[in-house]
Design a protein around this motif. Structure first.
Motif: not given
Length: 410
Positions: A148-152, A177-178, A219-221
């Protein structure tokens, strides 16, 4: 097929500045004795093992494998194996919980990139005495890690995994993903979007704190992604691949501990001939030739499995000492030797926990004695960790020289 052995000299992952092996074995025996005093009552109550984890924490056993310079016990894997075996002899479920904790808390050393903050993670784990739960075994559908824009963010459901009901940190397998690349990810269970469900309801290993975990856009950093779990030899080094036999050898020690535990308790019961709780002689008598024969058979079976486990332990220890010089051929031989130990330990624990009930007789059906817990714990574990495919791996290696697949046990 030869037998891989440990080289002379200390293994690289052993920390000689910390308490010695004798200290940790003494602590393990004291903790095991403490757990044994109320093992039957605790197992039958089936409560989430917060108290048992507190006992492990107070003993210092949770930080056993963390280097002393990072605040841990500085012990090596052979010591950890002996500790798990002692604990499992007293309480198989807590032995599984502790073994899973050791493997997952160590995973940062296996899968992280050289530039990653693995040392900081271990230091914080030791300082706060985290208990780890979760697992890296394949499952369908897999957990998904998306950028994501903020991380994962992490999504999906992790089916039954050890320790999740008491864990301070979860270590899980997710696919990117992907690309579908499998990754090892660390998650704080207190984060928003993590829901833990105690839905296991197994007939054994009730105190292993197993359950399922739901991840809803957690959220995952970037620092929480330990590294790749890919089986591609271009990605996974032989040293990192050792994670598989190291983790599976914990299962071997767990099975042997339970086998030794039930035989020890059955022996004490058989010797207590004057107890008013003992069945009338000569049934189950220590002088009964049939009883002596069964004890002899089970002792030989368990000691034989133990000898094979010792060979596997020395091979793993030697592989770790080889470090980056370890080759894939050497890793394959170590992995096959562990698979052989798994098969032998599985037979030993299934035979011992079942036939010990026959030695004791009808009294073994009494819930007051709690002998059934050994069989239920052992059978539950062997159902989750079957060995038929391990035997195929051994046969394929012996006949065709095929390297065993990289399979993580939890």
């Amino acid at each position: 097929m030869g037998v891989a052995t440990a080289p002379s000299g200390p293994a690289a992952e052993s920390d000689r500045n910390g308490p010695d092996r004798a200290h940790w074995l003494r602590v393990a025996r004291e903790t095991a004795d403490d757990l044994a005093t109320d093992a039957v009552a605790r197992e039958q109550a089936g409560k989430v093992p917060f108290d048992e984890v507190s006992r492990l924490r107070e003993s210092g056993l949770l930080t056993l494998l963390v280097p002393t310079e990072l605040g841990g016990g500085g012990a090596d894997w052979p010591t950890a194996y002996a500790v798990v075996r002692d604990i499992a002899a007293a309480d198989g479920a807590i032995g599984q919980l502790l073994g899973c904790h050791y493997f997952l808390s160590w995973s940062a050393r296996f899968f992280t990139e050289p530039s990653s903050p693995a040392a900081q993670l271990q230091q914080k784990s030791a300082m706060e005495q985290w208990c780890w739960g979760g697992g890296f075994a394949r499952q369908e559908p897999p957990l998904t890690l998306a950028r994501t824009a903020a991380g994962f963010v992490l999504d999906g459901r992790q089916s039954y995994a050890t320790g999740v009901l008491v864990a301070d940190r979860l270590a899980v397998r997710a696919v990117r993903a992907g690309t579908g690349e499998p990754l090892a990810v660390v998650v704080d269970p207190a984060r928003h979007g993590v829901a833990i469900d105690s839905d296991a309801n197994t007939f054994g290993q009730r105190l292993a704190a197993g359950g399922s975990v739901e991840f809803d856009r957690v959220p995952v950093a970037a620092d929480d992604i330990l590294g790749s779990l890919s089986v591609d030899e271009d990605v996974l080094s032989p040293l990192a691949a050792l994670a598989s036999p190291i983790g599976r050898l914990l299962s071997v020690q767990l099975r042997l501990g339970m086998a030794e535990g039930v035989l020890a308790e059955a022996r004490e019961y058989s010797r207590a001939g004057n107890s008013p709780w003992h069945p009338a002689w000569p049934v189950g008598s220590p002088q009964d030739p049939q009883v002596l024969t069964v004890y002899g058979e089970l002792t030989v079976l368990t000691r034989s499995a133990s000898a094979l486990a010792d060979q596997a332990r020395e091979a793993v220890h030697g592989g770790l000492a080889r470090g980056e010089d370890l080759t894939y051929d050497e890793y394959a031989e170590i992995s096959v030797l562990v698979a052989m130990a798994e098969a032998a330990a599985s037979r030993a624990v299934e035979e011992s926990t079942a036939r010990a009930l026959d030695i004791i007789g009808t009294r073994s059906a009494s819930s007051r004695l709690g002998f059934d817990r050994f069989w239920r714990n052992a059978r539950t574990h062997t159902l989750y960790e079957p060995v038929a495919h391990r035997l195929r791996d051994v046969g394929d290696y012996f006949l065709n020289g095929a390297h065993p697949p990289f399979v993580l046990p939890v």
